[in-house]
Design a protein around this motif. Structure first.
Motif, PDB file in Angstrom:
ATOM      1  N   GLU A  35      -6.298   2.950  -3.863  1.00 16.95           N
ATOM      2  CA  GLU A  35      -5.456   3.869  -3.109  1.00 16.95           C
ATOM      3  C   GLU A  35      -4.912   5.012  -3.946  1.00 16.95           C
ATOM      4  O   GLU A  35      -4.210   5.872  -3.402  1.00 16.95           O
ATOM      5  CB  GLU A  35      -4.287   3.115  -2.481  1.00 16.95           C
ATOM      6  N   CYS A  88      -5.744   1.542  -8.953  1.00 18.64           N
ATOM      7  CA  CYS A  88      -5.955   1.026  -7.595  1.00 18.64           C
ATOM      8  C   CYS A  88      -6.829   2.003  -6.807  1.00 18.64           C
ATOM      9  O   CYS A  88      -6.863   3.200  -7.090  1.00 18.64           O
ATOM     10  CB  CYS A  88      -4.623   0.814  -6.874  1.00 18.64           C
ATOM     11  N   LEU A  92      -1.921  -3.332  -2.523  1.00 24.50           N
ATOM     12  CA  LEU A  92      -2.851  -2.417  -3.173  1.00 24.50           C
ATOM     13  C   LEU A  92      -4.109  -3.157  -3.608  1.00 24.50           C
ATOM     14  O   LEU A  92      -4.074  -4.354  -3.912  1.00 24.50           O
ATOM     15  CB  LEU A  92      -2.180  -1.763  -4.384  1.00 24.50           C
ATOM     16  N   THR A  93      -5.195  -2.427  -3.657  1.00 25.93           N
ATOM     17  CA  THR A  93      -6.478  -3.000  -4.060  1.00 25.93           C
ATOM     18  C   THR A  93      -6.796  -2.562  -5.482  1.00 25.93           C
ATOM     19  O   THR A  93      -7.004  -1.377  -5.744  1.00 25.93           O
ATOM     20  CB  THR A  93      -7.590  -2.515  -3.116  1.00 25.93           C
ATOM     21  N   THR A 142       0.811  -1.222   0.000  1.00 30.37           N
ATOM     22  CA  THR A 142       0.000   0.000   0.000  1.00 30.37           C
ATOM     23  C   THR A 142       0.840   1.266   0.000  1.00 30.37           C
ATOM     24  O   THR A 142       0.321   2.343  -0.309  1.00 30.37           O
ATOM     25  CB  THR A 142      -0.911   0.014   1.235  1.00 30.37           C
TER      26      THR A 142
END
Length: 1649
Positions: A261, A259, A242-243, A190
Motif C-alpha cells: 500500500e 508494504c 497492511l500487506t 490499511t
C-alpha cells in the motif's frame, strides 16, 4: 551409446526467476533453467553450474564467505551447499520437506542456513551446513512465508516475511540446545492506524447485567473452539491490515518493512513494536515516494535504497521519522531487485525484463548495463552451419549467440514468434509468427541482422518450419492442414512454389533428402493415427502440370503415401526408410519401417505400419523427437525436462541430462549442430537456453568419426550452392525499402506484395534493430485467388455482359408471366415455385433455411425447457408445498382487502416434537395437581377460591394473551416465571409455534367462509345483471352495468396458467396441429349449416300455436296494430262511413296498445331499479362482513406478533446460554492446554537447572585446574634460580595483543553477540591465539640466563595455561548462556502461571454471569389500555424506571380521588348557579339599554336618507317594463353592429392570407433557384476562403500574438492591483481591529486590568 560418455553444459542463458545474489564482491549468481548461472561484473564472463538434483528451486548465497545454496524440485527435495569459486559441493542437506522449499537464507558470519518448506508441513528449519545437521526445527510455522533473512549482526534472529504477516524467530541457545521462539509483529491497518488484537478468552462480569447487550467473544458466538477459533475470528472480524512486500535489517537490529500500500514501517523485534515512517495518505507525503509501493530494499550504512513498481530507484536518508531523498536513479526498464555487494562498493539492479545494471560510484557516476538477457520464454532455437546460435522468444525478439554464449545482436520483430529454422545453403533464418507470416532474416552481419523478405501464408500461427537437409525447400505447416512449399534459395526470392492439404491439423513435421533419387520426403503427422509422406522431386516447378492456377501442387509431380499406426502419436521424425515416433498414451518411443513397394498403390489407400521396436520413453510427456544430421542418433525431449540421446540402430540404451525445469514445463525444442556434437535446447516456461556438448570416450570413436565425416561431406557438397546463394542474400535490400527496377520477376511480384513499410532504428550500442510490423495483409493464397478472379473477369468480361443481358431478359419475361398468372382463374393458375428456374439453388437455400430454423427451434426448445424446469421448481417450492394457498378478499365499494395466512403442512418431525412436549406437560400438570390436592386438604374452600381467582387474573395478564378470544388457547403453556431451564424454553417455543399455527388455521376457516360468501354474491349479481340485460334489451336501452369479479389476488392460481389472450405473438402450429385445427373448423361449419336448416317440428308447433295461445306479456312491446288498407290507399275525403268507423276502432285499439306498452315499460324500469337496489344492499352487507373479518385479522396479527415476540425472547436466551456454554468450553480447552504447557515448562526448567548445576560444577573444576596451573608454576621450575623464575613468571602472564583486541571487541558487543562468539568463533579465537603464541615462543624472546631446554618447557607450560584460560572463558560464556536461557524459561513459566490464573478468574466470572443471566428472566406482560401509567412522548415508551404494581392498589387510590372530586364539584355547582342569576339580570338590563339606543339610531338614519332619481322612480312605481324593453333594443342594435364589424374583419383577414400564400409561392421559386446555384457558390466561397487564409495568415498570427501579449500584460497588471488591494485590506482590517479593541475592550481584558 557406448561412444558418448556424458553431457557437458557449455553455457546457459536466461533468467528463470527474478532472484539474483552475490557470491563474492564481483560475481553474482542466478537461476537459469536447471543450472545456476554466474556472472562476473568486471569481466562480464559467464559460466554455469549444473544442478546435481532435479531442477533448481529456491536459491540463496552469502558473498562474505563465498557460499551458495539451492534446493531441487522433486518429492523429498534436498538442499545443496556449494563453495565458490571452487564450485565444490560442501554438503547435501536432506530434511523433512515433502514437496518443495519456498525460501532459503544463509547467515553472514556462521555456517548456518535457514529454510522453509511448503505444504503440507510448512516447517522452518535452521541447519549447520558444515555438519549437515539441523540445530532447530519449528513445524507449521511458515504457511505463507515467502522470504527468510538472518540478522547480519546476530544470526540468532531470523525474520520470516509472509504474504500477510511478519514474524521474527529468536534462536535461544543453551549449550547444545537450540529453540525457536516466535515474535509475531502486529501490522497496522490499511489506513495506518494501529489495530487492537482481539482477545478470544477474556471475560469480566458487571454488577448490572444487560439482557440484550451481553459482550460475548466472537469465538463463542461462532461456536468455534481451540486454536482454530482465534485464527478464523482474527481473519473474519479484525480490520484489514497492511500487506508486507519486502524487509531489510538495520545496523541496530531493527527492520525496515515495505508494504504494497506504499507504507514504510520500522519494526523493533525486541519490543514487537511498529512505527510508521512514511504514510502515503497523509498531507505531508514525499511526492517521489507517492507511487513507490516498495518492491525491494537494500541498505548501506544509513542509506536505504528502495525499488518501486516503476523504473525509478530512490536513495533515502532516514533520521528517526524524517525522510530525505538524497539521490534518484532512472533506469530504462522497471526494476525488480536492488542489492549491494558484500564490500558495499557496487550496487546492482535487476530489471523486470532481464537487464542487469551496475552502479559503482568509485568508478563512474552513471549506471552501466552489464547484461541484457531480456525477458520472455524461448519458443525455438537453432544452430546454423557456422556455429551461430539463433533463438527466438515469444515476445518477438530474435537473438544471435556466439559459440561461447555471447549475445551478438538482438532484433525486435514486434510480433509474437512461434517457430524458427536455419537455412543450410545461406546465412539466414526463417521465422514463423502468430499472425501467419514467415520472416526471412539475413544473418551475414552478426552484429546487425536484418529482415530481407516476408510472406503471409496463414491467418493463424505458423506452427512448423522445416528446411530439407540440402536446402532446396522450406516447408511450413499450421493447424489449418495447409502445407506450403517455398523455394529456399535467395536467388528465387523465396518464392512460394505451391501448397497441398493433409487430413487434419499438423502435429509434427520432418524431412529427409534422398540424394540418389533426387527426392525430398516430407513426413506430416496429423491428429489421429494417420501419417502422410510426401515425395517432392528436386526440380524446377514450372507449367500447369506442376502447379495449378490456384497454387495447389499437382499429384503428378509428387507422390502421397498414407500410413496408419496402431496408437495415436504426439511426435514423429522421418529417418532413412523408417519412422521414429513418440506415443503419449503408452509413454514409449516407437520405430516403424516404411514399406518399399508402395509405388503402385493409389494415393488414397492407407497402409498399416507394423511396430518394429518399442522402448520406454519420457515419464512426463508429450515429447518431441529430433534426428542428428548423420541419422545415427535420436534425441528426445519432454515435459519432464530431460534430454535423452539414443542410437537409432538400438534404442534400448540412452544417456540423459536434466537440462530444464520439470515444474516449469520441461523442454520446448532441441536441435543438433552440423557435426551432431552440440545440442541447443529451449525451456518451455523457464526462460532459459542451454547449449550442451557431447563428451566422447575416444577421439577416434566410430560414431563420432561418422558424424564428423558426414558434416564435412555435407559442407563440401553445399559449399558451391552457399557461395552462389549467399552473395545474392547479402545484396537483397532490407524489407520495406524500394527495390531496384527489374530485380523482381513479374511472376514473383505478388508474393508478399501487400506488406507495408517497416521502420528500422538502432538501439543502444549493440546495433539492436526495432521493426514496426505492418498491418495484417491478405495471405499468399488469397492474393493469388484474387489475381485469378481479376484475370478471369478481364478475359470473360464480354461474355459475362452478354450473359447478364440474357438473364435480365429471362427475368423480365418470367416476371411478366407471373403477373399474368395472378390474373388467371384458380384452375389455370400455377404455383409460385413453378416459376423457379434454379431448382438446385432453391433446394440449397431451403435446406439452409431449414437448418437455421432447426437450430433456432432447438435453442428455443432448450430455453423453454429451462424455463419450464424453473417454473416447476418454483411451483413445487412456493405453491404445491402450501397446504393453504395465500389469497385475499377485496371489498366491493372500497379499496379494503383482507389476506389469509399461507400455511405449509407441518412435518412429521414438528408433530412428533409437539406431541412429545404435550406429553411432558401432561405429566408435569398431573404431578402439580397431585401436590395441590395434598396441600388443599389443609386449607379452607374460601381460601382456595381466592387463590384461584388471583391465579386466573394473574394468568390473564402475565401468562396468556388474547388467543383464547380468537378461538384457540393452549392449556399446556408454561408460566413465564417458571421458565428456568433451556429444555423448558425450547418446549415453550414449540408450544407457542403450535398456538400461532392454530390461530392462523382458525382465521383461515373464517376467511374461507367469507370467500365462499363473496363467490355466492358474485353469482347472484351475475344472475341479476343477466335479468337486467334482458329487460334492457326488451326496452331497447343501452347502458353499462357494474359487474365486479375476482381479481388476481383473489384467484392467485390464475397466475400459474397462461391464457391464449395473453399471448400477443402468432402461435406456431406443427403440421399435425394444423391438420387437427382444420378438421375442427370443418366440424363446426357442418354444425352451423345443420342448425340453419328448416326444422319441421318447430315450424309445425308454431303454426299450431299461432292465434290459439295467449300472447306473452313480454311480447307486448313488439306488438303493432296494422292500419286499415284503405287508410294507406285512399285519402280521407274518399272514406265512407264504414271506413271511418273502422278507422275509429283502429285508433282506439292503437291508443289502448300504447297505454299498455307504457305501463309495461314503467313496470320493467321499476324492476331494473329493484334489482340494482338488491345488488347494492347485498354488496354493502358483504363489505360490512369483510370489515368484521378485517378487525378479526388485526386482532390475530396482534396476538401472533405477541407470540413471535415471546419466541424471539426465548430463542435469544437459548442462544446466549449456548454462547456462554461455548465460551466455557473454550476456557476449559485453553486452560487444559495452558496447564499442559505449564507442566512441560516446569519439567524444562528442572532439566535446565540440573544441566546448569552440572555445567557449574564443570566450570568450577576448570577454574580450579586453571588455578592449580598458576600455583604449580614455581614448582615446575624449582631447580631454576629465583630471579629467573620471577622473570619467567612475568612472561608467563604475558599474552599476545590479538587477545586484547578480541577482548575489546567482545566487551563492546551485546549478550547475544557473546553467545554467538561462544558457539562459533571461540574455536577460531583459540586457533588465532595459539598462532600468536608462536611469535612469543620464538627463540629470540629467550631471556638471559635461561637455557633452551627450560625455555621449551616454559613454552609448553604457558601454552597449557593459555588453553586452560580459553577453556575457562568458553565455560564462562556457556554458563552465562545457560543462566540466560534458564531465566527466560522461568519468566515464561511465571507468565504461563499468570495466564492460568487469568483463565481461572475468567471462568469463574463467566459462571457468575451465567447464574445471573439465568435468574434474570424476560417476562412478557400484556396490559390493557389505561393500565400503563408511563409518559409516551416518543413512539415507544421508556420502561427503565417503571414498576409493575397490583391493579387493586391503583383502583383504590382512583376511587378515593373520584369521591373527593365529586364533593368539590357539587359545591362549585351551587356557587355557579347563584352567580349565574346575578349575571343574567345584569345582562337583561344591559340588553334593554342597547335596544333603546339602536332604535334611536335607526330613526335618525331614516330621516337623513338621500335617494337618486331612479330610486325615486322605482319607489313611485313608474312603468318598469317599458324601461326594460328600451334597454333590450339598445343591446340588440349593439350586437348587430358587432356582427357586421366581425364579418368585415374576417373578409380582410382572408384577403391577407391569399396575399401571403402568393408571396410564399414566389419565395419558394426563388429558394429553388438559389439551391441550384448553391454548389457553385460554395466552391467560390471555399476558393476565396483558401486565398484569404493564405494571404492573411501572417497578419493574423502577428495580431494574435500582440493580442495575447496585451492580455498577459493586462492580467499581470490586474494581479499586481489585486495583491496591492489585498495588502491594503489587511492593513485596514488590522486598524479596524485595533480601534475596536480600543473602543470595546473584552471582558477578559477588563477583568485582567
Amino acid at each position: 551409446m557406448d561412444d558418448i560418455e556424458s553431457f557437458d553444459i557449455r553455457w546457459t542463458r536466461g533468467f528463470t526467476n527474478k532472484s539474483i545474489e552475490f557470491v563474492d564482491n564481483k560475481t553474482v549468481c542466478y537461476t537459469s533453467g536447471n543450472n545456476i548461472g554466474f556472472l562476473n561484473l568486471e569481466t562480464k564472463q559467464q559460466h554455469a553450474l549444473q544442478s546435481p538434483g532435479r531442477g533448481v528451486g529456491a536459491l540463496t548465497a552469502n558473498g562474505n564467505n563465498g557460499t551458495l545454496a539451492f534446493s531441487e524440485e522433486k518429492i523429498s527435495p534436498s538442499i545443496f551447499v556449494y563453495i565458490f569459486p571452487e564450485l565444490q559441493l560442501k554438503n547435501e542437506l536432506k530434511g523433512a520437506a515433502q514437496l518443495d522449499y519456498t525460501s532459503l537464507t544463509l547467515s553472514t558470519d556462521g555456517p548456518y542456513l535457514g529454510c522453509c518448506s511448503s505444504l503440507p508441513d510448512y516447517t522452518i528449519t535452521v541447519w549447520n551446513w558444515e555438519n549437515a545437521e539441523p540445530i532447530c526445527t519449528q513445524p507449521h510455522a511458515g504457511q505463507d512465508v515467502i522470504s527468510l533473512a538472518f540478522n547480519p549482526l546476530n544470526w540468532l534472529q531470523l525474520c520470516a516475511l509472509g504474504n500477510t504477516s511478519l514474524t521474527v524467530w529468536n534462536i535461544e541457545k543453551s549449550a547444545s540446545l537450540y529453540v525457536l521462539k516466535p515474535s509475531v509483529i502486529e501490522l497496522p491497518a490499511t489506513d495506518g492506524s494501529y489495530v487492537k488484537r482481539l482477545e478470544s478468552y477474556s471475560h469480566t462480569v458487571s454488577n448490572k447485567l444487560p439482557y440484550f447487550d451481553l459482550e460475548m467473544p466472537l469465538s463463542a458466538i461462532s461456536g468455534l473452539k481451540g486454536d482454530i477459533a482465534e485464527s478464523i475470528v482474527t481473519k473474519l472480524f479484525s480490520k484489514a491490515r497492511l500487506t508486507p512486500s519486502c524487509i531489510c535489517w538495520t545496523p541496530t537490529s531493527q527492520l525496515y518493512l515495505g508494504c504494497v500500500e506504499g507504507f514504510l514501517l520500522l519494526v523493533d523485534p525486541e519490543r514487537c513494536s511498529v512505527s510508521v515512517i512514511f504514510n502515503p495518505r497523509t498531507g505531508d507525503y514525499i511526492p517521489e515516494l507517492r507511487r513507490s509501493n516498495f518492491q525491494g530494499f537494500t541498505l548501506k550504512h544509513n542509506s536505504l535504497i528502495i525499488v518501486g513498481k516503476e523504473n525509478m530507484v530512490h536513495c533515502l536518508q532516514i533520521k528517526t521519522t524524517q525522510i530525505n531523498v538524497t539521490q534518484t536513479w532512472q533506469l530504462e526498464e522497471p526494476v525488480a531487485t536492488a542489492t549491494y555487494s558484500p564490500d558495499y562498493e557496487t550496487l546492482l539492479f535487476l530489471s523486470k525484463t532481464g537487464q542487469i545494471y551496475v552502479y559503482d560510484p568509485n568508478q563512474s557516476d552513471k549506471i552501466v548495463k552489464v547484461l541484457d538477457t531480456l525477458s520472455g520464454n524461448f519458443v525455438a532455437a537453432a544452430l546454423s552451419h557456422t556455429d551461430i546460435c539463433v533463438s527466438a522468444r515469444d515476445s518477438g525478439v530474435l537473438q544471435l549467440w556466439s559459440a561461447d554464449g555471447i549475445c551478438l545482436a538482438s532484433l525486435f520483430l514486434q510480433t509474437e514468434v512461434t517457430c524458427l529454422a536455419c537455412c543450410p545453403i545461406a546465412q539466414y533464418a526463417a521465422v514463423g509468427t502468430a499472425s501467419g507470416n514467415v520472416l526471412f532474416i539475413d544473418l551475414n552481419v552478426e552484429q546487425q541482422p536484418r529482415l530481407v523478405h516476408q510472406v503471409n501464408l496463414y491467418h493463424m500461427p505458423v506452427d512448423h518450419l522445416v528446411f530439407d537437409q540440402e536446402g532446396h525447400y522450406l516447408l511450413t505447416g499450421s493447424s489449418d492442414s495447409y502445407i506450403y512449399v517455398l523455394n529456399a534459395k535467395p536467388s528465387k526470392n523465396f518464392s512460394v512454389i505451391g501448397y497441398t492439404v493433409v487430413p487434419g491439423a499438423i502435429l509434427s513435421f520432418s524431412t529427409q533428402c534422398i540424394r540418389d533419387s533426387k527426392q525430398v520426403k516430407v513426413l506430416a503427422l496429423c491428429i489421429g493415427q494417420e501419417l502422410t509422406v510426401l515425395s517432392l522431386p528436386i526440380r524446377t516447378f514450372l507449367g500447369p502440370d506442376c502447379v495449378d492456377r490456384h497454387g495447389c501442387l499437382s499429384t503428378q509431380i509428387f507422390k502421397v503415401s498414407r500410413y496408419k499406426v496402431p496408437y495415436p502419436l504426439e511426435s514423429c521424425v522421418l529417418g532413412v526408410n523408417e519412422i521414429f515416433a513418440y506415443c503419449q498414451k503408452r509413454k514409449t518411443l516407437q520405430r516403424f519401417a516404411l514399406p518399399q513397394d508402395t509405388d503402385d498403390l493409389p494415393s488414397q489407400e492407407v497402409v498399416q505400419l507394423k511396430l518394429e521396436q518399442e522402448v520406454r520413453g519420457h515419464p512426463l510427456g508429450p515429447a518431441s523427437l529430433v534426428l542428428s544430421p548423420h541419422q545415427l542418433w535420436l534425441a528426445s525431449v519432454g515435459r519432464d525436462g530431460l534430454l535423452l540421446i539414443r542410437e537409432t540402430a538400438s534404442m534400448d540404451h540412452y544417456i540423459k541430462v536434466q537440462c530444464h525445469s520439470c515444474r516449469l514445463g520441461g523442454v520446448r525444442s532441441v536441435s543438433f549442430s552440423a557435426d551432431s556434437q552440440t545440442l541447443l535446447s529451449a525451456g518451455f516456461n523457464d526462460g532459459s537456453l542451454v547449449c550442451t556438448d557431447l563428451r566422447m570416450k575416444g577421439v577416434n570413436a566410430g560414431k563420432v568419426n561418422k558424424a564428423t565425416k558426414y558434416s564435412q561431406s555435407m559442407k563440401n557438397f553445399l559449399k558451391k550452392m552457399f557461395n552462389t546463394e549467399n552473395p545474392i542474400l547479402i545484396d537483397l535490400l532490407e524489407w520495406g525499402q524500394e527495390s531496384p527496377a527489374g530485380t523482381v520477376k513479374p511472376g514473383e511480384s505478388e508474393v508478399g506484395g501487400a506488406a507495408g513499410t517497416l521502420d528500422v532504428t538502432e538501439q543502444d550500442e549493440s546495433h539492436d534493430t526495432v521493426l514496426s510490423a505492418p498491418p495484417c495483409p491478405p495471405t499468399w493464397l488469397e492474393s493469388r485467388r484474387e489475381a485469378i478472379i481479376k484475370e478471369d473477369n478481364k478475359q470473360y468480361s464480354e461474355t459475362k455482359k452478354n450473359l447478364r443481358k440474357t438473364i435480365k431478359t429471362f427475368r423480365d419475361n418470367i416476371q411478366e408471366m407471373m403477373r399474368e398468372n395472378e390474373n388467371l382463374p384458380d384452375i389455370e393458375c400455377l404455383e409460385q415455385q413453378e416459376f423457379n428456374l434454379d431448382v438446385h439453388e432453391q433446394k440449397r437455400l431451403e435446406a439452409m433455411v431449414e437448418q437455421e430454423v432447426t437450430r433456432v427451434r432447438n435453442e428455443v426448445e432448450w430455453e423453454i425447457t429451462a424455463k419450464r424446469y424453473l417454473s416447476d421448481v418454483l411451483r413445487r417450492e412456493c405453491w404445491d408445498s402450501l397446504k393453504v394457498k395465500g389469497k385475499a378478499i377485496k371489498a366491493f365499494h372500497s379499496e379494503q382487502q383482507v389476506k389469509n395466512y399461507p400455511l405449509k403442512e407441518r412435518t412429521d418431525k414438528e408433530m412428533e416434537d409437539l406431541r412429545r412436549v404435550q406429553n411432558i406437560r401432561k405429566i408435569e400438570k398431573a404431578a402439580f395437581t397431585k401436590n395441590t390436592v395434598k396441600k388443599g386438604s389443609t386449607t379452607s374452600v374460601k381460601e382456595e377460591e381466592q387463590e384461584e381467582e388471583s391465579h386466573v387474573a394473574k394468568s390473564a395478564a402475565v401468562t396468556e394473551s388474547c388467543s383464547a378470544l380468537l378461538g384457540y388457547s393452549d392449556p399446556y403453556l408454561y408460566d413465564q416465571f417458571c421458565l428456568q431451564t433451556t429444555e423448558q424454553r425450547i418446549n415453550q417455543t414449540i408450544l407457542l409455534q403450535d398456538v400461532i399455527y392454530r390461530i392462523k388455521t382458525v382465521f383461515n376457516t373464517e376467511f374461507e367462509a367469507v370467500y365462499k360468501q363473496k363467490v355466492q354474491e358474485l353469482n347472484r349479481l351475475k344472475d341479476r345483471n343477466r335479468h337486467i340485460r334482458e329487460i334492457m334489451l326488451e326496452l331497447g336501452v343501452k347502458e353499462t352495468l357494474w359487474e365486479p369479479g375476482l381479481s388476481i389476488s383473489e384467484q392467485p392460481e390464475r397466475q400459474l396458467t397462461v391464457d391464449d389472450s395473453e399471448i400477443k405473438a402468432e402461435k406456431y402450429l406443427t403440421p399435425e396441429q394444423k391438420e387437427e385445427e382444420e378438421n375442427r373448423k370443418k366440424l363446426e361449419e357442418q354444425r352451423r349449416l345443420a342448425a340453419k336448416r328448416d326444422n319441421i317440428s318447430d315450424r309445425a308447433l308454431g303454426d299450431m300455436m299461432d292465434g290459439v295461445l295467449q300472447v306473452k306479456k313480454e311480447d307486448i312491446l313488439k306488438m303493432e296494430i296494422p292500419p286499415p288498407e284503405f287508410a294507406l290507399t285512399k285519402p280521407s275525403i274518399q272514406w265512407s262511413e264504414e271506413d271511418k268507423k273502422v278507422y275509429k276502432e283502429y285508433e282506439k285499439k292503437a291508443n289502448d296498445l300504447s297505454e299498455e306498452k307504457e305501463k309495461y315499460r314503467k313496470s320493467m324500469e321499476a324492476e331494473i331499479k329493484k334489482q340494482q337496489e338488491f345488488t347494492r344492499d347485498a354488496t354493502e352487507r358483504f363489505d360490512e362482513t369483510l370489515t368484521t373479518l378485517f378487525e378479526k385479522k388485526v386482532k390475530c396479527e396482534m396476538v401472533i406478533y405477541q407470540k413471535e415476540l415471546k419466541i424471539t425472547y426465548l430463542v435469544h436466551s437459548v442462544l446466549v446460554e449456548d454462547e456462554m456454554r461455548n465460551q466455557e468450553l473454550g476456557f476449559k480447552l485453553k486452560l487444559e492446554k495452558t496447564l499442559a504447557y505449564e507442566e512441560e515448562m516446569r519439567e524444562e526448567v528442572m532439566r535446565q537447572e540440573e544441566e546448569l548445576k552440572l555445567c557449574h560444577e564443570s566450570y568450577d573444576n576448570t577454574v580450579a585446574e586453571d588455578k592449580v596451573l598458576d600455583k604449580e608454576f614455581r614448582k615446575e621450575f624449582g631447580d631454576v634460580r629465583s630471579h629467573v623464575v620471577d622473570q619467567l613468571y612475568k612472561l608467563f602472564k604475558c599474552r599476545p595483543r590479538v587477545q586484547k583486541m578480541r577482548t575489546q571487541i567482545d566487551n563492546s558487543s551485546n549478550l547475544l553477540k557473546d553467545q554467538h562468539l561462544c558457539g562459533s568463533v571461540a574455536p577460531d579465537t583459540l586457533v588465532k591465539m595459539l598462532k600468536a603464541m608462536d611469535e612469543l615462543d620464538a627463540l629470540e624472546n629467550i631471556p638471559e640466563g635461561v637455557s633452551p631446554q627450560i625455555w621449551e618447557k616454559f613454552c609448553l607450560v604457558r601454552r597449557a595455561k593459555v588453553e586452560s584460560e580459553q577453556k575457562v572463558k568458553v565455560k564462562t560464556l556457556t554458563l552465562a548462556e545457560m543462566n540466560a536461557f534458564l531465566q527466560k524459561r522461568k519468566e515464561e513459566d511465571s507468565a504461563t502461571q499468570q495466564e492460568i490464573q487469568n483463565l481461572s478468574d475468567g471462568l469463574e466470572s463467566l459462571h457468575e454471569e451465567k447464574n445471573l443471566f439465568l435468574k434474570d428472566i424476560m417476562v412478557h406482560v400484556l396490559l390493557k389500555q389505561g393500565q400503563v401509567e408511563v409518559f409516551t412522548a416518543d413512539l415507544t415508551a421508556d420502561y427503565t424506571d417503571s414498576v409493575l404494581t397490583d391493579r387493586s392498589e391503583v383502583e383504590n387510590l382512583n376511587t378515593t380521588i373520584r369521591t373527593l372530586g365529586e364533593q368539590k364539584i357539587a359545591s362549585m355547582v351551587k356557587c355557579k348557579d347563584f352567580r349565574k342569576g346575578i349575571t343574567q339580570l345584569l345582562w337583561e338590563h344591559k340588553m334593554m339599554a342597547m335596544r333603546i339606543e339602536n332604535l334611536k339610531t335607526k330613526a335618525r338614519d331614516i330621516q337623513m336618507l338621500r335617494l337618486s332619481e331612479e330610486q325615486q322612480d322605482y319607489l313611485n312605481k313608474t312603468d318598469r317594463h317599458k324601461r326594460v324593453s328600451k334597454q333590450v333594443s339598445v343591446l340588440e342594435k349593439t350586437i348587430a353592429f358587432q356582427k357586421k364589424t366581425h364579418l368585415q374583419s374576417v373578409a380582410q383577414r382572408m384577403k391577407k392570407i391569399e396575399l401571403l400564400n402568393k408571396q410564399a409561392a414566389e419565395k419558394a421559386e426563388k429558394s429553388a433557384t438559389v439551391e441550384q446555384q448553391l454548389p457553385d457558390i460554395q466552391v467560390t466561397v471555399a476558393e476565396m476562403t483558401h486565398v484569404y487564409e493564405g494571404t492573411a495568415s501572417g497578419g493574423n498570427q502577428a495580431a494574435k500574438t500582440e493580442e495575447r501579449y496585451q492580455e498577459i500584460l493586462q492580467r499581470k497588471n490586474l494581479e499586481d492591483l489585486a495583491s496591492a488591494q489585498v495588502d491594503e485590506m489587511a492593513f485596514l482590517w488590522a486598524e479596524v481591529e485595533r480601534l475596536r479593541m480600543r473602543n470595546f475592550p473584552s471582558l477578559d481584558e477588563l477583568k485582567h486590568n
